[in-house]
Design a protein around this motif. Structure first.
Motif, PDB file in Angstrom:
ATOM      1  N   GLY A 508      31.653  -0.555 -29.012  1.00  0.00           N
ATOM      2  CA  GLY A 508      32.595   0.330 -28.333  1.00  0.00           C
ATOM      3  C   GLY A 508      31.905   1.357 -27.462  1.00  0.00           C
ATOM      4  O   GLY A 508      32.336   1.626 -26.332  1.00  0.00           O
ATOM      5  N   ALA A 509      30.796   1.940 -27.976  1.00  0.00           N
ATOM      6  CA  ALA A 509      30.070   2.936 -27.190  1.00  0.00           C
ATOM      7  C   ALA A 509      29.467   2.321 -25.933  1.00  0.00           C
ATOM      8  O   ALA A 509      29.484   2.935 -24.855  1.00  0.00           O
ATOM      9  N   LEU A 510      28.962   1.086 -26.046  1.00  0.00           N
ATOM     10  CA  LEU A 510      28.391   0.422 -24.877  1.00  0.00           C
ATOM     11  C   LEU A 510      29.461   0.116 -23.836  1.00  0.00           C
ATOM     12  O   LEU A 510      29.252   0.314 -22.628  1.00  0.00           O
ATOM     13  N   VAL A 511      30.622  -0.356 -24.292  1.00  0.00           N
ATOM     14  CA  VAL A 511      31.704  -0.651 -23.354  1.00  0.00           C
ATOM     15  C   VAL A 511      32.162   0.629 -22.654  1.00  0.00           C
ATOM     16  O   VAL A 511      32.411   0.641 -21.434  1.00  0.00           O
ATOM     17  N   GLU A 512      32.280   1.714 -23.416  1.00  0.00           N
ATOM     18  CA  GLU A 512      32.689   2.978 -22.804  1.00  0.00           C
ATOM     19  C   GLU A 512      31.678   3.440 -21.751  1.00  0.00           C
ATOM     20  O   GLU A 512      32.056   3.926 -20.680  1.00  0.00           O
ATOM     21  N   ARG A 513      30.397   3.258 -22.060  1.00  0.00           N
ATOM     22  CA  ARG A 513      29.366   3.674 -21.105  1.00  0.00           C
ATOM     23  C   ARG A 513      29.434   2.825 -19.841  1.00  0.00           C
ATOM     24  O   ARG A 513      29.322   3.331 -18.723  1.00  0.00           O
ATOM     25  N   TRP A 514      29.616   1.513 -20.024  1.00  0.00           N
ATOM     26  CA  TRP A 514      29.707   0.643 -18.851  1.00  0.00           C
ATOM     27  C   TRP A 514      30.963   0.962 -18.045  1.00  0.00           C
ATOM     28  O   TRP A 514      30.951   0.974 -16.823  1.00  0.00           O
ATOM     29  N   GLN A 515      32.055   1.231 -18.778  1.00  0.00           N
ATOM     30  CA  GLN A 515      33.313   1.538 -18.101  1.00  0.00           C
ATOM     31  C   GLN A 515      33.198   2.858 -17.347  1.00  0.00           C
ATOM     32  O   GLN A 515      33.705   2.993 -16.227  1.00  0.00           O
ATOM     33  N   ALA A 516      32.512   3.825 -17.931  1.00  0.00           N
ATOM     34  CA  ALA A 516      32.385   5.131 -17.276  1.00  0.00           C
ATOM     35  C   ALA A 516      31.543   5.051 -16.016  1.00  0.00           C
ATOM     36  O   ALA A 516      31.731   5.826 -15.074  1.00  0.00           O
ATOM     37  N   ALA A 517      30.592   4.089 -15.969  1.00  0.00           N
ATOM     38  CA  ALA A 517      29.735   3.961 -14.789  1.00  0.00           C
ATOM     39  C   ALA A 517      30.500   3.423 -13.597  1.00  0.00           C
ATOM     40  O   ALA A 517      30.050   3.574 -12.455  1.00  0.00           O
ATOM     41  N   SER A 521      31.166  -5.649 -11.721  1.00  0.00           N
ATOM     42  CA  SER A 521      30.417  -6.612 -12.523  1.00  0.00           C
ATOM     43  C   SER A 521      29.691  -7.586 -11.610  1.00  0.00           C
ATOM     44  O   SER A 521      30.311  -8.295 -10.833  1.00  0.00           O
ATOM     45  N   ALA A 522      28.374  -7.588 -11.705  1.00  0.00           N
ATOM     46  CA  ALA A 522      27.581  -8.486 -10.863  1.00  0.00           C
ATOM     47  C   ALA A 522      26.554  -9.242 -11.676  1.00  0.00           C
ATOM     48  O   ALA A 522      25.645  -9.849 -11.117  1.00  0.00           O
ATOM     49  N   ALA A 523      26.668  -9.175 -12.995  1.00  0.00           N
ATOM     50  CA  ALA A 523      25.661  -9.793 -13.853  1.00  0.00           C
ATOM     51  C   ALA A 523      26.214 -10.992 -14.602  1.00  0.00           C
ATOM     52  O   ALA A 523      25.592 -11.457 -15.555  1.00  0.00           O
ATOM     53  N   GLY A 524      27.368 -11.508 -14.175  1.00  0.00           N
ATOM     54  CA  GLY A 524      27.947 -12.652 -14.858  1.00  0.00           C
ATOM     55  C   GLY A 524      27.049 -13.864 -14.836  1.00  0.00           C
ATOM     56  O   GLY A 524      27.005 -14.646 -15.795  1.00  0.00           O
ATOM     57  N   TRP A 588      16.324  -8.296 -14.176  1.00  0.00           N
ATOM     58  CA  TRP A 588      15.735  -6.954 -14.120  1.00  0.00           C
ATOM     59  C   TRP A 588      15.334  -6.592 -12.699  1.00  0.00           C
ATOM     60  O   TRP A 588      15.527  -5.464 -12.254  1.00  0.00           O
ATOM     61  N   VAL A 589      14.825  -7.578 -11.952  1.00  0.00           N
ATOM     62  CA  VAL A 589      14.432  -7.329 -10.569  1.00  0.00           C
ATOM     63  C   VAL A 589      15.652  -7.127  -9.684  1.00  0.00           C
ATOM     64  O   VAL A 589      15.692  -6.213  -8.837  1.00  0.00           O
ATOM     65  N   ARG A 590      16.671  -7.963  -9.843  1.00  0.00           N
ATOM     66  CA  ARG A 590      17.829  -7.928  -8.945  1.00  0.00           C
ATOM     67  C   ARG A 590      18.867  -6.891  -9.343  1.00  0.00           C
ATOM     68  O   ARG A 590      19.518  -6.300  -8.502  1.00  0.00           O
ATOM     69  N   LEU A 591      19.042  -6.682 -10.664  1.00  0.00           N
ATOM     70  CA  LEU A 591      20.149  -5.857 -11.129  1.00  0.00           C
ATOM     71  C   LEU A 591      19.714  -4.512 -11.698  1.00  0.00           C
ATOM     72  O   LEU A 591      20.553  -3.607 -11.828  1.00  0.00           O
ATOM     73  N   GLY A 592      18.483  -4.403 -12.091  1.00  0.00           N
ATOM     74  CA  GLY A 592      18.044  -3.185 -12.746  1.00  0.00           C
ATOM     75  C   GLY A 592      18.107  -3.312 -14.256  1.00  0.00           C
ATOM     76  O   GLY A 592      18.709  -4.236 -14.815  1.00  0.00           O
ATOM     77  N   THR A 593      17.503  -2.343 -14.909  1.00  0.00           N
ATOM     78  CA  THR A 593      17.387  -2.396 -16.371  1.00  0.00           C
ATOM     79  C   THR A 593      18.747  -2.330 -17.060  1.00  0.00           C
ATOM     80  O   THR A 593      19.033  -3.102 -17.974  1.00  0.00           O
ATOM     81  N   ARG A 594      19.633  -1.416 -16.616  1.00  0.00           N
ATOM     82  CA  ARG A 594      20.892  -1.214 -17.323  1.00  0.00           C
ATOM     83  C   ARG A 594      21.789  -2.443 -17.251  1.00  0.00           C
ATOM     84  O   ARG A 594      22.313  -2.908 -18.263  1.00  0.00           O
TER      85      ARG A 594
END
Length: 819
Positions: A508-517, A521-524, A588-594
């Motif tokens: 839940g915390a991860l989803v909230e963090r992703w949602q807040a950002a 979605s480009a990492a599918g 990691w190169v194309r999308l970044g660490t997060r």
């Protein structure tokens, strides 16, 4: 835990950030379940602030709204009901299930019930008897209560969806994880006490954290009622309640009562020293609890010896000294203006709302609420332990009797029923709950790190107490059950619940963090690539580990081995992981660490979800009565239900009903589960397991241990052997994983009393077992066991013999074979 909370930045409807003093998380949900709000209509934020900051503010009226969130909960509940209730009666009742079902049936048919701690608490028997009265007694109806409670459990995270608890996404994740849990699904279709306790523990936990969030009398009553039902159900509640109380005390010590930490630490060390040394110094060990059928005089003698032993009096004196010292330490910390109100208001009266200190002060002030909660607890306790006031001695077996609720199980701690090693749950848990192990344990570590930072001066977040409570529950119950003398697979559900809630909190915390950002979605592609790599690995592993069968000394004469052509290409197993690493690197190169982390965690969660569904489906619906799983342990074989159906048909043909005379034996015979399956046969006869003359009954059932005493008298009968129960082969699968010095030699990797069993030897035994995973043979064995339940040895069984009188044999064979 008791510190005030800093202002929190939340997102409004337009996605811009606002600052609020309300202790909420980043993802704010509406208190009425609505997903969207406006800045001027933020009941999820305002209600939470008023709930914590202004206890007198009226709550929003309930309004029924259809939302996506509500529909998701409804879907989860419907799925839970279908998976819990479907095909409940196909599996024969396990030995313990037959005990619970039979004595519930006796109660339902007016033959009474008396609390017996051997079968734990009385609540199950009352609940099951009610089902039998309403719906009749069958294998399926015996399991209605566990199935119903399993469905309720999936719905309960709704009450933890507030921003100080799991949050909206975390609560939904919790419902989903509870839905697909293999251990919970199996045990929720099984008439034992544990699922009753799991649901009761969840309700108690909800009541506790909701009261801390916003003190309301209803949560006090919920806690009182849940404690009453829990104590009337299973003794493990003492451990669970101790963990919860320790959590609350820890929260108080974290805040206003912090000066007491050195005192309590010193007192704890002194208490442990007294317990360990005083019996030796005085030559007066604590008396042994007479837990097995004690007489009244034996119980009196036990209490006389206990009350004259110096250890209890020394501990009591230590407690008095500790309390007096605590009063001296806290005397000057009281609010001078509130001294007249008492110690608790003077110490905790100015606590921040939303803290444990504030909740304790509110509960102390609400004497009426405490009284109602205590009364509800007392009524529930008295009603069930006295069997609706028909067994007054039940009040003793629920409290002070040495063969009662608590002392019965404490007394047999060293008996070690099941003889399971210290590493039992370490091996059992990951097999069935990989999401709980990975995400739950990961969240526990994160909470521990957060606690360390808070201890060093960082501000506690709004969910800090909630997360700490879950982490302590998880760690505490795992250690307690691993220490306990009796370790059984069904107890794993008590570890599973807090672990899954922790996993849901992390998700839940991860989803909230992703949602807040608010990132698109480009990492599918990365998630898809990782799942494809995982699927490819499983296909390769399945093919390579199939191997070949070679002659061996195992029963049956054959065992699986790595085929030479598979060994030559064993390196193929490394290809999918390398592809996955390359994909992660590209991400990691194309999308970044997060974003790469998000995609990787999503893939891992999806893959583990599929694995758990596979395991749950196979174990519960396909092989639920075949003990190929460590979780199943032992199970009544399908032969019993098949034979009972055939005897029922024979009886109807001969007598027109169920008046067929059937003899069945006790003394390690077939009495359990046959007491249950023959309950409707009025002419059943239970004999001791031996005969002195030829019987006259048409049917005689004989357990394997008693066949030798009976067979000389059975010349007029024809015998047919069946399997009564069978069990998981423990020794070749897991007992040799490590040395377990608490068990007798031969019951673990410790094979001889002369062999070393110290910590170094234990570590070496663990290392030796883990080293086998580096070999193709070890990898083959683990993979085939985990995915296909390929066992290295055959399932062991206890058999029994059905004797049919020869004049009835043609009729019986016609029923059996349709000829």
């Amino acid at each position: 835990m008791g510190q005030s909370l800093p202002p929190t930045r939340v997102l409004n409807q337009r996605g811009s950030a606002e600052t609020t003093d309300a202790p909420v998380s980043v993802a704010v949900m509406d208190g009425n379940g609505r997903i969207e709000t406006t800045p001027s209509q933020a009941p999820g934020v305002r209600n939470q602030q008023s709930a914590v900051g202004d206890p007198g503010t009226a709550e929003q009226p309930f309004r029924l709204r259809i939302t996506l969130e509500g529909l998701l909960y409804l879907a989860a509940i419907v799925a839970a009901a279908l998976t819990r209730f479907w095909d409940l009666g196909s599996r024969a009742l396990h030995h313990d299930e037959s005990l619970h079902a039979y004595f519930s049936w006796l109660y339902a048919t007016g033959q009474g019930y008396t609390h017996d701690p051997l079968m734990h608490g009385p609540f199950l028997f009352h609940a099951n008897a009610l089902v039998y009265l309403l719906l009749g007694a069958t294998d399926a109806s015996s399991r209605f209560w566990p199935a119903l409670l399993g469905t309720v459990l999936v719905a309960l995270p709704w009450f933890l969806r507030g921003p100080r608890h799991l949050g909206r996404w975390g609560a939904l994740a919790a419902s989903f994880l509870l839905l697909i849990s293999p251990t919970l699904l199996y045990q929720e279709r099984y008439i034992r006490h544990d699922i009753f306790t799991v649901v009761g523990s969840m309700v108690l936990f909800i009541g506790m954290v909701r009261y801390v969030e916003r003190p309301r009398r209803r949560w006090l009553i919920v806690m009182g009622a849940s404690l009453g039902f829990l104590i009337a159900n299973h003794e493990i509640v003492f451990g669970i309640a101790a963990i919860f109380v320790a959590t609350l005390i820890g929260a108080l010590l974290w805040g206003q009562l912090r000066p007491l930490i050195p005192l309590l630490a010193a007192s704890g060390v002194a208490a442990l020293t007294l317990i360990a040394k005083l019996p030796t110094w005085t030559g007066r060990p604590l008396p042994t609890i007479p837990w097995s059928g004690p007489t009244q005089q034996q119980q009196i003698d036990f209490y006389q010896s206990l009350l004259t032993n110096p250890l209890p009096w020394a501990l009591l004196l230590l407690a008095i000294v500790t309390i007096a010292a605590a009063a001296l330490l806290l005397r000057d910390r009281r609010d001078p203006e509130r001294v007249s109100e008492g110690w608790i208001p003077a110490l905790l009266g100015d606590s921040e709302p939303g803290t444990v200190a504030h909740a304790v002060n509110a509960a102390w002030a609400d004497r009426t609420g405490l009284g109602i909660a205590a009364a509800v607890f007392g009524v529930i306790f008295a009603v069930f332990f006295t069997s609706m006031f028909t067994n007054v001695y039940g009040l003793a077996t629920g409290t002070i009797a040495t063969d009662g609720t608590l002392l019965y199980w404490l007394g047999q701690h060293d008996y070690r029923r099941g003889e399971q090693p210290w590493f039992y749950y370490l091996l059992l848990f990951p097999q069935y709950e990989p999401i709980a192990v990975l995400f739950g344990t990961g969240m526990m570590i994160a909470v521990g790190w957060q606690a360390l930072r808070v201890a060093l001066g960082r501000a506690a977040g709004p969910r800090f107490f909630f997360h700490m409570a879950l982490a302590l529950w998880y760690v505490g119950i795992f250690l307690a059950l691993s220490w306990a003398g009796e370790k059984m697979p069904w107890l794993i559900v008590h570890i599973t619940l807090p672990a899954l809630l922790l996993a849901a909190a992390l998700i839940g915390a991860l989803v909230e963090r992703w949602q807040a950002a608010r990132r698109p979605s480009a990492a599918g592609w990365l998630t898809t690539a990782l799942l494809i790599a995982a699927i490819g690995w499983f296909f390769i592993a399945g093919r390579l580990t199939y191997g070949e069968f070679v002659p061996s000394q195992t029963p049956g004469g054959w065992s699986r081995a790595v085929a030479p052509d598979s060994a030559a290409v064993w390196w193929l197993l490394a290809v999918p992981p390398l592809v996955a690493l390359l994909a992660v690197g590209a991400g990691w190169v194309r999308l970044g660490t997060r974003r790469t982390g998000e995609a990787t965690l999503t893939a891992v969660l999806a893959g583990l979800t599929l694995l758990q569904i596979h395991g749950a489906w196979r174990m519960t619906y396909l092989e639920g009565d075949i003990p190929k799983d460590m979780l199943i342990y032992t199970q009544t074989s399908p032969d019993v239900k098949r034979m009972t159906d055939e005897l029922t048909q024979l009886s109807e043909q001969i007598t027109g009903g169920k008046d067929l005379e059937i003899w069945y034996d006790d003394n390690n015979g077939v009495s359990w589960p046959m007491q249950w399956y023959l309950r409707d046969f009025p002419n059943r006869h239970l004999y001791s397991g031996s005969l002195s003359a030829t019987p006259t009954a048409p049917i005689v059932l004989v357990g394997g241990d008693n066949v030798g005493h009976v067979s000389p008298y059975m010349s007029d009968y024809t015998a047919q052997e069946y399997v009564l129960r069978w069990w998981f082969p423990e020794d070749p699968v897991y007992r040799n994983f490590a040395i377990a010095p608490e068990l007798n030699p031969g019951r673990s990797a410790w094979k001889s009393a002369s062999a070393p069993d110290d910590q170094i030897a234990i570590l070496r035994s663990v290392g030796s077992s883990l080293a086998q995973l580096l070999t193709p043979e070890g990898q083959q064995r683990v993979y085939r066991l985990a995915m296909y339940r390929d066992l290295p040895a055959r399932i062991d069984a206890y058999r029994y013999t059905l004797y049919v009188r020869n004049d009835l044999l043609p009729r019986f064979n016609q029923i059996r074979y349709g000829r």
